[in-house]
Design an enzyme around this catalytic site. Sequence first.
Site, PDB file in Angstrom:
ATOM      1  N   HIS A 198       0.824  -1.224   0.000  1.00 39.05           N
ATOM      2  CA  HIS A 198       0.000   0.000   0.000  1.00 39.05           C
ATOM      3  C   HIS A 198       0.853   1.268   0.000  1.00 39.05           C
ATOM      4  CE1 HIS A 198      -3.359  -2.668   1.338  1.00 39.05           C
ATOM      5  NE2 HIS A 198      -2.379  -3.231   2.037  1.00 39.05           N
ATOM      6  N   SER A 227      15.606  22.023 -14.440  1.00 37.70           N
ATOM      7  CA  SER A 227      14.451  22.868 -14.726  1.00 37.70           C
ATOM      8  C   SER A 227      14.970  24.222 -15.180  1.00 37.70           C
ATOM      9  CB  SER A 227      13.618  23.016 -13.456  1.00 37.70           C
ATOM     10  OG  SER A 227      12.862  24.209 -13.526  1.00 37.70           O
ATOM     11  N   GLU A 274      10.006   8.923 -16.255  1.00 39.06           N
ATOM     12  CA  GLU A 274       8.621   9.349 -16.529  1.00 39.06           C
ATOM     13  C   GLU A 274       8.201   8.958 -17.941  1.00 39.06           C
ATOM     14  OE1 GLU A 274       7.939  13.560 -14.743  1.00 39.06           O
ATOM     15  OE2 GLU A 274      10.093  13.249 -14.897  1.00 39.06           O
TER      16      GLU A 274
END
Length: 471
Positions: free
Chosen positions: A165, A286, A299
Amino acid sequence: MSDTSKTSAASAMWGGRFEGGPAAIMQRINASIDFDKRLYAQDIRGSKAHCRMLVRQSILTPEDGEAIIAGLDKVLAEIEAGDFPFSMALEDIHMNVESRLAELIGEAAGRLHTARSRNDQVATDFRLWVRDAIDGMDRALKGLTEVLLRRADEHAATVMPGFTHLQAAQPVTFGHHLMAYVEMVGRDRSRLADARERLNECPLGSAALAGTSFPIDRHATAAELGFERPMRNSLDGVSDRDFALEFMSACAICAVHLSRLAEELVIWTSAQFRFVRLSDAFTTGSSIMPQKRNPDAAELVRAKTGRVIGDLNALLIVMKGLPLAYSKDMQDDKEPVFEAADTMELAIAAMTGMVGDMTVNAEVLKVAAGAGFTTATDIADWCVRALRMPFRRAHHVAGSLVKLAEDKGIGLEDLSLAEMQAVEPGITEAARAVLGVDSSVASRVSFGGTAPERVREAVAAARAALSREEA
Ligand code: ARG
């Protein structure tokens, strides 16, 4: 090419933005050369096998056969040199090759298509292509396995929190975690091997759908092209694409595995976890936030899984309503397969790179391994073993200890013996030894368990299996 003066009643209503009339639209929807040119090598290989067989069966003269083979080699060389003039008017790879062959050798070119149809031709080409794609993907997955094994071996005893979980559950080793992916990738490879076995039958000689009246030798062409045998039914030969569906199913399942590991990398590299640091080679900065190291490659591996699942779905849906035998719908089988194969190649390579040079933050992992009372099961197990307590009661005792530690804002291992005995008088100093994360993982020696010795054995067994493949 198209006749721009032709404008039908229908296209006068919907054809306004097209330069040409219906002929141009027809050509655009009908042509597959833009994508099926990727089949050129398989197409020429299949044609050469077909031609040699026709000569052996005295369907073609040896002179025509030689001219055709030499011409096909010339076409192959032209395509490989990048100076082949692919033409949309010639629709597809088969007619582009044949038309160039006719320019090169004249009339004999027209004899190559004896006892053959584009229907069995394309089915053969595509099987050959998918077979190569399976072999390439298998090699890539083997490379990923080797990298996973190297890192698992290195971290056979590095403790980390195991999760259920996404809540800290019990300590495991980082090596054990990576070995779970070795198992998944192993099954992915075995799915590809299964698909390859069923794929490896030759449709050539099915002709348009019914077979042919010429005395062809399908066993010979099948053998020359590396197939196990000719397909037994000509209708099936030209009309099923289950081999492509199986390949893409195996791709989709493998992509899901890669996506789960990618998701873990995204979580693990976050500032909140800091379990792992990806190398500069696989992160980006970034443009506005100088502190960022974004796990873009992970990703994108995660995202590309969506494409591969979509590719499988696309072809399933194309095929689902088609009556036997060939329908032009089946020309739309290629783009999803090409996309799935290309995407997998990229995703596997990116994952292999990320895993290979990621830095594993062992200290952070160790602290995290103990946080969240992850050794509560170990104290319950101790009560069962040392005090002969039924597990359900032991679970209760451990739960009370967790509550006590939680209330005091400390870890289980920080409780004093007196505090523990207030919960369960039978607890002794020996019980406290099981509360460390290292002893927790070391104790899980059951087959398939996380104990470092089991992980090292699993690595050794997987390496032995890989080297048996080479033998
Ligand atoms: N380009 C076609 C395809 O990929 C080749 C087969 C054409 N067959 C036909 N009956 N029109 O499916």
